[in-house]
Design a protein around this motif. Structure first.
Motif, short mmCIF file in Angstrom:
data_model
loop_
_atom_site.label_atom_id
_atom_site.label_comp_id
_atom_site.label_asym_id
_atom_site.label_seq_id
_atom_site.Cartn_x
_atom_site.Cartn_y
_atom_site.Cartn_z
N GLY A 103 17.43 12.74 50.76
CA GLY A 103 18.56 13.66 50.84
C GLY A 103 18.54 14.45 52.13
O GLY A 103 19.59 14.67 52.76
N THR A 104 17.36 14.87 52.55
CA THR A 104 17.23 15.60 53.81
C THR A 104 17.63 14.72 54.99
O THR A 104 18.35 15.16 55.89
CB THR A 104 15.78 16.10 54.00
OG1 THR A 104 15.43 16.92 52.88
CG2 THR A 104 15.61 16.87 55.27
N GLY A 107 21.38 14.28 54.97
CA GLY A 107 22.03 15.51 55.43
C GLY A 107 21.94 15.65 56.95
O GLY A 107 22.90 16.06 57.60
N ALA A 108 20.79 15.28 57.51
CA ALA A 108 20.63 15.35 58.96
C ALA A 108 21.59 14.39 59.65
O ALA A 108 22.16 14.70 60.70
CB ALA A 108 19.19 15.02 59.34
N LYS A 109 21.80 13.20 59.06
CA LYS A 109 22.75 12.24 59.64
C LYS A 109 24.16 12.81 59.62
O LYS A 109 24.91 12.67 60.58
CB LYS A 109 22.72 10.92 58.85
CG LYS A 109 21.52 10.08 59.09
CD LYS A 109 21.63 8.81 58.26
CE LYS A 109 20.35 8.04 58.24
NZ LYS A 109 20.43 6.84 57.39
N ILE A 110 24.52 13.44 58.51
CA ILE A 110 25.86 14.01 58.39
C ILE A 110 26.07 15.12 59.40
O ILE A 110 27.09 15.20 60.07
CB ILE A 110 26.11 14.51 56.95
CG1 ILE A 110 26.19 13.32 55.99
CG2 ILE A 110 27.38 15.36 56.87
CD1 ILE A 110 26.15 13.70 54.53
N ILE A 111 25.07 15.98 59.53
CA ILE A 111 25.16 17.08 60.50
C ILE A 111 25.27 16.53 61.91
O ILE A 111 26.08 16.98 62.71
CB ILE A 111 23.95 18.03 60.35
CG1 ILE A 111 24.06 18.80 59.04
CG2 ILE A 111 23.87 18.98 61.54
CD1 ILE A 111 22.81 19.56 58.67
#
Length: 123
Positions: A103-104, A107-111
């Motif tokens: 999940g982390t 999330g980093a990819k999305i950011i």
């Protein structure tokens, strides 16, 4: 025929000027395109590093569980059922940790996709 020579030269010069102008325009855009590609590569590299870290962590967890099971079986083979419960609980905890890591990383990819910055590697 001789009257066409100046017209032909003029057309040739205009064509060369147009080609040169197009080349200059293309070359002016290249630094931005190169910077964009470098940023994309950095994002992909960070993403892959994070994924490899998760895989390495998962392999280490599995190895640790096998080693723990073997150690417990050697120490007290008569308590196999208790050992299985202990290892199953350990594996469940590892699965939950892996889900958080994934999940982390997601999330980093999305950011990174949202602001054009490379994603930070997580492991």
């Amino acid at each position: 025929m001789l009257k066409l020579i100046p017209v032909m030269r003029k057309l040739a010069n205009e064509r060369e000027k147009t080609i040169d102008d197009e080349r200059r325009g293309d070359m002016a855009e290249m630094p931005k395109e190169i910077a964009d590609l470098k940023a994309e590569i950095a994002t992909m590299r960070a993403s892959h590093d994070a994924e490899i870290g998760i895989m390495r962590h998962r392999a280490n967890n599995a190895t640790m569980c096998i080693d723990a099971l073997l150690m417990l079986l050697k120490a007290a083979p008569d308590k196999v059922a208790d050992h299985i419960e202990t290892i199953a609980a350990m594996r469940e905890r590892h699965r939950q940790e892996e889900a958080v890591e994934k999940g982390t990383a997601a999330g980093a990819k999305i950011i990174a996709a949202g602001n054009g910055q490379p994603a930070a590697a997580t492991s």
